[in-house]
Design a protein around this motif. Structure first.
Motif, short mmCIF file in Angstrom:
data_model
loop_
_atom_site.label_atom_id
_atom_site.label_comp_id
_atom_site.label_asym_id
_atom_site.label_seq_id
_atom_site.Cartn_x
_atom_site.Cartn_y
_atom_site.Cartn_z
N PHE B 35 0.83 -1.20 0.00
CA PHE B 35 0.00 0.00 0.00
C PHE B 35 0.87 1.26 0.00
CE2 PHE B 35 -2.85 3.09 2.25
CZ PHE B 35 -3.74 3.25 1.20
N VAL B 39 0.71 4.13 -2.79
CA VAL B 39 0.48 5.56 -2.50
C VAL B 39 1.61 6.40 -3.07
CG1 VAL B 39 0.30 7.28 -0.65
CG2 VAL B 39 -0.92 5.12 -0.45
N LYS B 43 0.44 8.96 -5.89
CA LYS B 43 -0.14 10.10 -5.15
C LYS B 43 -0.14 11.40 -5.95
CE LYS B 43 4.22 10.79 -2.68
NZ LYS B 43 4.91 10.61 -1.42
N ASP B 62 -8.67 15.90 0.91
CA ASP B 62 -9.76 15.05 1.41
C ASP B 62 -10.11 13.96 0.40
OD1 ASP B 62 -10.30 16.02 3.84
OD2 ASP B 62 -12.21 16.98 3.35
N LEU B 64 -8.38 12.91 -2.18
CA LEU B 64 -7.26 12.00 -2.46
C LEU B 64 -7.17 10.91 -1.39
CD1 LEU B 64 -4.77 11.37 -4.25
CD2 LEU B 64 -3.44 12.81 -2.73
N GLN B 65 -7.28 11.32 -0.13
CA GLN B 65 -7.19 10.34 0.96
C GLN B 65 -8.34 9.34 0.88
OE1 GLN B 65 -6.12 11.65 4.86
NE2 GLN B 65 -4.93 13.37 4.11
N ASN B 66 -9.52 9.85 0.61
CA ASN B 66 -10.67 8.94 0.49
C ASN B 66 -10.50 8.00 -0.69
OD1 ASN B 66 -11.93 9.98 2.70
ND2 ASN B 66 -13.19 11.42 1.55
N PHE B 68 -7.63 6.79 -1.89
CA PHE B 68 -6.69 5.72 -1.52
C PHE B 68 -7.34 4.74 -0.53
CE2 PHE B 68 -3.10 8.34 -3.18
CZ PHE B 68 -2.57 7.36 -4.02
N ILE B 69 -8.15 5.27 0.36
CA ILE B 69 -8.82 4.40 1.34
C ILE B 69 -9.80 3.46 0.60
CG2 ILE B 69 -10.52 4.41 3.24
CD1 ILE B 69 -8.95 6.90 4.31
N PHE B 72 -7.82 0.79 -1.17
CA PHE B 72 -7.35 -0.19 -0.19
C PHE B 72 -8.47 -1.15 0.23
CE2 PHE B 72 -6.35 -1.50 4.18
CZ PHE B 72 -5.08 -2.03 3.98
N ARG B 73 -9.63 -0.58 0.50
CA ARG B 73 -10.75 -1.41 0.98
C ARG B 73 -11.38 -2.27 -0.12
NH1 ARG B 73 -10.93 -0.44 6.00
NH2 ARG B 73 -11.08 1.63 6.95
#
Lengths: 170, 194
Positions: B35, B39, B43, B62, B64-66, B68-69, B72-73
């Motif tokens: 991961f 990223v 990124k 905000d 971008l982070q969501n 990647f999350i 991942f999920r």
């Protein structure tokens, strides 16, 4: 022939064609190349260096929110089981209590209900509900109907009373 | 790690590297390290893609982070039918567009009004150092229909190939070319008016 360069030795600067559309767009503005693809947007210092750790923190925070719910799951099942048992017990108890029947209603209550409520039964509805065998004239008439009154009515309204072939037994 | 290479050999190597990365992301013991690689590799490109849609840095962060999350999920649902980067780009695009829709709802604005507002706010943005003509260009882009806006940003600023944009937006190359042409004409007209 195959080894000859199709462009006859003419060359273009490196990346010329890739950048061509961008340069054409630059010329769209009043002054050539004033609109550049150079980044006007800025980012805070070290933003990209810290990004991975920030995402990990956010992920962990979300996970810790999820874990307690999972660990409480077994209690939810236990609580649900107890509730189901209690419901069953109470349900059975309720079934054993004396239920109120139609017969328990006082006649005066029923009379009062019919008097106070507009039921708007049509003749058809009444015919459906009430059986003729159980009915008498006096059930639907406020004043008792005397036999003489019936005979008088028939005498006045039926042309030939004798045609009805009424006997004293009928 | 450069994903959009030109030679077929480079592309093959990239695809193999992507496959390995996806496999590692699906394995619990290798997931964390993979991961981090993911990223760090994507990124900046994803950030700039998102930033050009939402314009504001804090909003871009905000989203971008969501993104990647979500990647991942949902990595288990990535079947490899498309390239990993196209898939991530799609998630980023959808996240950015939904973010703007929510923002418009919160501010009780329609989407056109919101785009006009956020492009105007660039003047006061400490993370925007464009000159007047760059501001005008952003305002012109803000006035484009959503799809044309995406295509213009991807083609003009990010210099993605039509084939790559086609995979990300699931639109034919012909339609993309037509949209890009229309977008440039509209921007040209807007800039001439000013």
């Amino acid at each position: 022939m195959q080894h000859l360069d199709k462009h006859n030795g003419f060359k273009t600067p490196a990346g010329y064609f890739e950048k061509l559309s961008g340069r054409i767009m630059d010329n769209i503005a009043q002054d050539a190349s004033t609109v550049s693809q150079e980044e006007a947007f800025q980012v805070p210092e070290h933003y990209f260096n810290n990004l991975h750790s920030e995402i990990i923190q956010k992920l962990e925070k979300q996970d810790t929110k999820v874990i307690p719910i999972k660990s409480f799951k077994k209690y939810y099942y236990t609580a649900a089981s107890i509730a189901a048992i209690l419901l069953l017990l109470f349900g059975l108890t309720w079934n054993t209590t004396k239920t109120i029947t139609y017969g328990d209603l006082a006649n005066s209550d029923i009379d009062q209900y019919f008097e106070n409520h507009e039921l708007s039964f049509s003749a058809y509805d009444l015919a459906e509900i009430l059986s003729l065998e159980e009915l008498d004239y006096n059930d639907v008439l406020e004043n008792a109907l005397a036999e003489e009154s019936i005979l008088e009515y028939l005498n006045t309204n039926v042309r030939d009373l004798n045609e009805l072939n009424l006997t004293n037994d009928e | 790690m450069k994903i959009w290479g030109h030679s077929s050999n480079y592309k093959r190597q990239t695809l193999i590297a992507e496959e390995i990365l996806v496999r590692q992301l699906k394995q619990k013991d290798l997931q964390a390290k993979a991961f981090e690689v993911l990223v760090n590799a994507y990124k900046e490109r994803l950030y700039w893609h998102i930033r050009r849609i939402v314009l504001d840095h804090a909003d871009a962060d905000d989203v971008l982070q969501n993104t990647f999350i979500k990647v991942f999920r949902n990595i288990d649902s990535f079947k490899g039918d498309s390239k990993l980067f196209s898939w991530m780009y799609r998630i980023a695009t959808n996240e950015a567009l939904s973010f703007l829709k929510n923002k418009a709802n919160k501010l009780k604005l329609n989407e056109d009004q919101l785009y006009s507002k956020i492009s105007e706010e660039l003047r006061a943005d400490v993370y925007f150092e464009g000159d007047e003509i760059q501001l005008k260009l952003q305002q012109a882009i803000a006035g484009l229909p959503e799809k044309q806006k995406l295509i213009f940003n991807m083609k003009y600023f990010q210099e993605l190939k039509y084939q790559e944009i086609s995979e990300i937006l699931e639109t034919s190359v012909g339609a993309l070319k037509a949209s890009y042409h229309l977008a440039t004409k509209k921007i040209e007209a807007f800039l001439k008016e000013q």
